[in-house]
Design an enzyme around this catalytic site. Structure first.
Site, PDB file in Angstrom:
ATOM      1  N   HIS A   8       0.975  -1.301  -0.038  1.00 47.15           N
ATOM      2  CA  HIS A   8       0.000  -0.123  -0.185  1.00 47.15           C
ATOM      3  C   HIS A   8       0.901   1.249   0.024  1.00 47.15           C
ATOM      4  CE1 HIS A   8       0.651  -0.281   4.419  1.00 47.15           C
ATOM      5  NE2 HIS A   8       0.357   1.109   4.672  1.00 47.15           N
ATOM      6  N   ASP A  22       0.202  -7.542   1.686  1.00 45.71           N
ATOM      7  CA  ASP A  22       0.608  -6.187   1.769  1.00 45.71           C
ATOM      8  C   ASP A  22       2.338  -6.253   1.582  1.00 45.71           C
ATOM      9  OD1 ASP A  22       0.356  -3.543   1.662  1.00 45.71           O
ATOM     10  OD2 ASP A  22      -0.256  -3.270   3.662  1.00 45.71           O
ATOM     11  N   SER A  64       4.495   2.581   7.973  1.00 49.26           N
ATOM     12  CA  SER A  64       4.254   1.405   7.050  1.00 49.26           C
ATOM     13  C   SER A  64       5.624   1.076   6.294  1.00 49.26           C
ATOM     14  CB  SER A  64       3.122   1.694   6.174  1.00 49.26           C
ATOM     15  OG  SER A  64       1.866   1.980   7.071  1.00 49.26           O
TER      16      SER A  64
END
Length: 463
Positions: A118, A148, A222
């Site tokens: 993402h 992911d 992230s």
């Protein structure tokens, strides 16, 4: 007189012996009692594993900040003005730059970098900034949207600092960890916490199995590193659990063993190779056990075995309770996935299960995920492969390979080969998802199915 002297001597000797015995027995016992009491007290007050040495994270932090990078995602969109178009007939639009940021982890000295899918999704330009402020253009090597994870590559004239992968299976709940990343564009930020849980599944239909930690993770973290106190990678920070979008208690990381396997698959095969047992079912608890009529309240209850799967070939059947896969104890489907996520098709695992109160262990060869199929409500379903995805322009869906449903049989030519997109309000990500959605329905209950036929026509069915 002689008699009196003898009597006096005997009395003195008796007194001395009595006094000596008292000293030897009573006071010595009191001393022992005091020592035992002190030792017992110290065992309750002694700190366990919390010495100053164990709480020194400086070495681990110094390692990690050099192999964690800042990732910049740049994309462009065309912004139009409808009023200008209507009044002046103006056509076209203005290019507007959109920038997203995150973190990444260097995993090789020649510039391979792991981050989250993402973080790099829809990027037209990717830019990586190292801890020494050097900036590089990056190219996307491959992604795995289900877990992911994305793999990037930068070209550098010098050897880069990189992380070593720790064995995430050895991570223990309560172990100290550090989260390293770039939250809110603040480079080289380190936070500390403990592992709160393992094999955490955040969605009913998810194949993910996260490490949960209370180390503070915020937007921008992230793709960053979750490391142990040796500075070794144990996970890739992926998401937070929050009502506000900022850290409020827990964060989640893809385990390093899973990350390493995904990277190796992308580099060797160009995509991720997933193996499955070929079973469906659910975890046991007090309520589920009562409903199923079983005594065990722990383990994974097998409700269906896929035809032709490794599980069927090894003799697993409905009603078996899986309690261990290889050496990992199984309490939920996430525990099974935690093992399988590091395996490939045709790999073999040892499955230990209970049947009629007896423990049994069998070897099971994993099947390829794309070949997994099942039949339910007269529909034979299978996961779509890469060819189907390209043909239909989809990245998810479940294919109808055969129709044995009497009511739908007349429409078989139109429906067979079509792709189911959703069942009710459930996205049809794979066969397990669809089967679970249909399984929860009673025999007389109907459900809405959205699909696309092999000719590209959108249909809505009630089955």
């Amino acid at each position: 007189m002689k008699k009196f002297s003898s009597l006096l001597l005997v009395s003195l000797l008796s007194g001395a012996m009595t006094l000596g015995g008292y000293k030897l027995l009573v006071e010595n016992n009191d001393s022992k009692k005091s020592i035992i009491t002190d030792a017992a007290a110290s065992s309750y007050t002694r700190p366990v594993g919390l010495t100053a040495e164990n709480l020194d994270f400086t070495e681990a932090a110094d390692k990690a900040v050099h192999y964690v990078v800042h990732v910049k995602n740049v994309s462009y969109r065309t912004v139009t003005n409808p009023i200008m178009e209507f009044i002046y007939g103006y056509r076209g639009g203005q290019q507007q730059e959109q920038v997203g940021t995150g973190s990444g982890v260097i995993i090789s000295e020649d510039g391979y970098i792991v981050t989250n899918n993402h973080v790099v999704k829809d990027a037209q330009d990717l830019e990586v900034t190292l801890n020494n402020k050097k900036v590089y253009k990056a190219k996307l090597v491959g992604t795995d949207s289900k877990m992911d994870i994305a793999l990037l590559k930068i070209d550098s004239d010098e050897k880069l600092p990189y992380t070593t992968f720790a064995n995430s299976d050895n991570v223990k709940v309560g172990e100290w960890v550090l989260a390293v990343g770039n939250p809110y564009n603040l480079n080289s930020t380190v936070t500390a916490g403990i592992v709160s849980a393992k094999a955490r599944n955040l969605g009913e239909n998810s194949i993910q199995s996260f490490i949960q930690t209370d180390a503070a993770v915020n937007p921008g973290n992230s793709g960053g590193a979750l490391v142990n106190t040796n500075g070794e990678l144990i996970g890739i920070n992926t998401m937070i659990s929050s009502m506000t979008g900022s850290y409020v208690g827990y964060s989640f990381a893809v385990p390093s063993n899973v990350t390493k396997k995904i990277v190796e698959d992308i580099m060797e095969f160009g995509n991720v190779q997933r193996g499955i047992l070929g079973i469906e079912g659910g975890e046991l608890n007090a309520a589920a056990s009562k409903e199923l009529g079983v005594n065990d309240t722990n383990g994974f209850y097998v409700n269906r075995v896929s035809k032709g799967s490794g599980a069927e070939k090894s003799g697993l059947k409905k009603g078996d309770i899986i309690v261990k896969v290889d050496e990992a104890a199984i309490a939920s489907y996430a525990d099974i996935q935690n093992v399988l996520n590091t395996k490939r098709p045709n790999d073999q695992v040892k499955v230990t299960f209970k049947r009629d109160g007896k423990l049994m262990t069998v070897p099971v060869s994993l099947s390829k995920n794309d070949t997994f199929s099942t039949e339910i409500k007269g529909l034979k379903l299978e996961n779509i492969d890469a060819t189907d995805k390209r043909s239909f322009g989809l990245n998810y869906g479940v294919k109808i390979s055969e129709i044995n449903n009497g009511r739908l049989k007349p429409y078989a030519d139109d429906l067979e080969g079509g792709i189911i997109l959703s069942i009710g309000n459930v996205k049809a990500t794979n066969v397990e998802t669809v089967s679970r959605a249909l399984e929860n329905l009673g025999e007389d209950q109907s459900v809405q199915v959205d699909m696309i036929t092999k000719n590209g026509q959108r249909l809505r069915l009630i089955i």
